[in-house]
Scaffold this motif. Sequence first.
Motif, mmCIF file in Angstrom:
data_model
loop_
_atom_site.group_PDB
_atom_site.id
_atom_site.type_symbol
_atom_site.label_atom_id
_atom_site.label_comp_id
_atom_site.label_asym_id
_atom_site.label_seq_id
_atom_site.Cartn_x
_atom_site.Cartn_y
_atom_site.Cartn_z
ATOM 1 N N GLU A 50 0.836 -1.207 0.000
ATOM 2 C CA GLU A 50 0.000 0.000 0.000
ATOM 3 C C GLU A 50 0.872 1.260 0.000
ATOM 4 N N GLU A 53 1.777 1.964 -3.567
ATOM 5 C CA GLU A 53 0.620 2.449 -4.334
ATOM 6 C C GLU A 53 0.318 3.905 -3.987
ATOM 7 N N GLU A 79 -8.126 2.180 1.449
ATOM 8 C CA GLU A 79 -6.850 1.805 2.069
ATOM 9 C C GLU A 79 -6.816 2.241 3.532
ATOM 10 N N GLU A 117 -8.956 -1.960 -7.668
ATOM 11 C CA GLU A 117 -7.748 -1.373 -8.266
ATOM 12 C C GLU A 117 -7.463 -2.007 -9.622
HETATM 13 FE FE LIG Z 1 -4.216 -0.348 -2.587
#
Ligand SMILES: [Fe+2]
Length: 185
Positions: A50, A53, A79, A117
């Motif tokens: 994460e 990203e 998230e 995503e």
């Molecule tokens: Fe993500």
Amino acid sequence: MALPLMRDDAVDILTRQHAQIRRGFYKAALPGPTRRRAFEQLMRLLAVHEAAEEAHVHPVARRALQAGRALTARRREEEKQAKKLLAALRRTGPQGKGYLRQLNAARKAVLEHAAREEREEFAALRRVVGARRLRMLGAEIKLTQAYAPTRPHPLVNNEAANKLAAPLLGPVDRLRDLARHATHR
Ligand SMILES: [Fe+2]
Ligand SMILES: [Fe+2]
């Protein structure tokens, strides 16, 4: 010739990690002596995934895609919610009461987020962003993941916070991981 660091593009790396995350949730649910290690590996993978990203991929999507701003705001919110579930799960721990229930709730949130995503963001990035740029983005992901924080930090949720937090929280988390590893060996 492509540099080894630029062999995979961002979408390949992140999609592969989604599959690893899916397997990681399965392994972290198995009873027995492997559970703690599987759990720690899953937490670490989720944190670095994460972080990359949020620091590199959502910002590119926000700028490059039509309606990118709204789309990435939704992903970041998901998230953030997932990190809250993961932080609570970490507090419970793999031997704690309610672990499997919390693990299952986190699994559902994380995998639904990952599917969105892939469907909405990665597919569009492939169409809009050039192959070379996506490979460069892949290299940025690999570098970030080498020093990113390894634990869920719900307040570290956007590009700037992730880029600032990596050199600060990354080493702290990694020391805590070592200490934990030493106690549970
Ligand atoms: Fe993500
Ligand atoms: Fe993801």
